[in-house]
Design a protein around this motif. Structure first.
Motif, PDB file in Angstrom:
ATOM      1  N   VAL A 190       0.699  -1.346   0.083  1.00 27.18           N
ATOM      2  CA  VAL A 190      -0.126   0.038  -0.012  1.00 27.18           C
ATOM      3  C   VAL A 190       0.991   1.188  -0.144  1.00 27.18           C
ATOM      4  N   ALA A 194      -1.223   6.384   1.489  1.00 25.31           N
ATOM      5  CA  ALA A 194      -2.667   5.902   1.241  1.00 25.31           C
ATOM      6  C   ALA A 194      -2.804   5.155   2.808  1.00 25.31           C
ATOM      7  N   ARG A 195      -1.934   5.065   3.608  1.00 29.79           N
ATOM      8  CA  ARG A 195      -2.168   3.882   4.731  1.00 29.79           C
ATOM      9  C   ARG A 195      -3.010   4.652   5.950  1.00 29.79           C
ATOM     10  N   LEU A 197      -6.807   3.966   7.571  1.00 29.03           N
ATOM     11  CA  LEU A 197      -7.896   3.199   7.633  1.00 29.03           C
ATOM     12  C   LEU A 197      -9.058   3.765   8.422  1.00 29.03           C
ATOM     13  N   PHE A 213      -0.151   1.710   9.999  1.00 30.02           N
ATOM     14  CA  PHE A 213      -1.419   2.686   9.250  1.00 30.02           C
ATOM     15  C   PHE A 213      -1.866   3.683  10.259  1.00 30.02           C
ATOM     16  N   ILE A 244      -8.898  11.093   0.666  1.00 31.66           N
ATOM     17  CA  ILE A 244      -9.187   9.632   0.884  1.00 31.66           C
ATOM     18  C   ILE A 244     -10.285   9.040   0.258  1.00 31.66           C
ATOM     19  N   ALA A 246     -11.240   5.699   0.264  1.00 29.09           N
ATOM     20  CA  ALA A 246     -11.976   4.334   0.544  1.00 29.09           C
ATOM     21  C   ALA A 246     -12.177   4.288   2.167  1.00 29.09           C
ATOM     22  N   GLY A 275     -14.450   0.309   0.914  1.00 28.73           N
ATOM     23  CA  GLY A 275     -13.382  -0.593   0.699  1.00 28.73           C
ATOM     24  C   GLY A 275     -13.761  -1.951   0.730  1.00 28.73           C
ATOM     25  N   ILE A 304      -7.901  -4.494   2.910  1.00 32.04           N
ATOM     26  CA  ILE A 304      -7.397  -3.410   3.162  1.00 32.04           C
ATOM     27  C   ILE A 304      -6.324  -3.001   2.138  1.00 32.04           C
ATOM     28  N   LEU A 308      -6.752   0.103  -0.854  1.00 30.38           N
ATOM     29  CA  LEU A 308      -6.038   1.034  -0.752  1.00 30.38           C
ATOM     30  C   LEU A 308      -5.015   1.282  -1.766  1.00 30.38           C
TER      31      LEU A 308
END
Length: 325
Positions: A190, A194-195, A197, A213, A244, A246, A275, A304, A308
């Protein structure tokens, strides 16, 4: 006053069912299978792996059940009072069951399997400052410690089977190490930016700490906490400002707040998609790969990573974590 009344009623029900159940409750004789009752499916899965054919295990909380607000039923009380061993998570996960389980521990073997994890490895709990975040299963290395606690608990009840439990626990811990390596591999794909969550509640902090993350929950660590309009508004701002794309729903938590985020971002011209569905406080359906701890965590990592912008190797329907691992 209402809280006191409910507690008093609970004690009366507990005492009545306990007195009716105890005549049939006894530790298993040599050669008999141990009857083990657990609160969560994750603990039940660990018991099945360590105990093998020496145990018969039942989880009180099945797929989609939220442990934070779960209250024991009459049939739960009967099952627990008649069991050779009762295993619960601890760390205030089963907040509504804790008083009952502590009372029961004065009468029979009842063990909180996560309470022995060293405090320096635990994360704080924003909802309850004097307690820890209970979601340790999100890091397989911490869950391996719980497996050892399960092994110890089974051995205490049936010392004649100690060698069987030890061998099974070692084999299962090797699987957990393999799972952790797979998870690290796929999540490393990833892109760093983009990390992030974002889920329905803060169940993934141990995951975030282990794999780098940033974790954001609409609700707090407990699903009993409410997500206010201000919190949702703040997260909509974050989604839009940081682009962001997702967010994730959870199998044991309503998706209402997540969908409110998506609608809020859309109203400001930013598209956000779901996502995927993650398993947070409960595993998947029985007799499925996701209905095991290994499958639950594998599913989460793969979902995940793909959502991502990472990659994940295909895995077969037989439940292999990834080819060649």
């Amino acid at each position: 006053m209402r809280s006191f009344s409910r507690r008093g009623v609970g004690r009366v029900v507990f005492a009545a069912v306990l007195s009716a159940s105890l005549p049939g409750a006894a530790l298993a004789e040599a050669g008999d299978r141990l009857t083990v009752v657990t609160t969560t499916g994750m603990i039940a899965d660990a018991v099945a792996q360590v105990g093998g054919d020496r145990v018969e295990v039942r989880a009180l909380m099945g797929p989609g059940v939220d442990p934070h607000g779960y209250r024991q039923t009459r049939s739960d009380i009967v099952a627990m009072t008649q069991a050779d061993l009762v295993l619960w998570h601890g760390l205030y996960l089963e907040a509504q069951l804790e008083e009952f389980l502590l009372d029961l521990a004065a009468r029979q073997p009842v063990i909180a399997v996560a309470d022995g994890i060293p405090a320096n490895l635990l994360l704080g709990n924003e909802d309850y400052p004097d307690r820890f975040d209970p979601h340790v299963w999100m890091n397989p290395a911490l869950w391996s410690m719980v497996v050892l606690a399960v092994q110890d608990a089974l051995t205490q009840v049936s010392p004649d089977d100690a060698e069987t439990f030890r061998a099974n626990a070692e084999a299962y811990q090797a699987e957990l190490s393999r799972l952790a390596a797979y998870q690290a591999q796929v999540l490393s794909t990833v892109p760093p930016q983009a990390r992030v969550l974002l889920t329905a509640h803060d169940a993934f902090n141990y995951f975030g700490a282990a794999y780098g993350f940033e974790v954001l929950g609409i609700q707090g660590i407990s699903t009993e906490s409410e997500a206010g309009l201000n919190r949702i508004g703040e997260l909509v701002d974050l989604l839009v400002d940081r682009r962001i794309g997702a967010v994730f729903v959870e199998s044991s938590v309503s998706d209402r707040n997540v969908r409110a985020l998506i609608e809020g971002a859309a109203a400001r011209g930013h598209e956000v998609v779901i996502g995927g569905e993650l398993f947070s406080d409960a595993m998947g359906a029985p007799d499925t790969y996701e209905g095991t701890y290994l499958g639950m965590i594998d599913h989460n990592a793969t979902t995940i990573a793909l959502a991502l912008g990472g990659t994940a190797p295909a895995r077969g329907m037989d439940g292999r974590l990834s080819p060649g691992m």
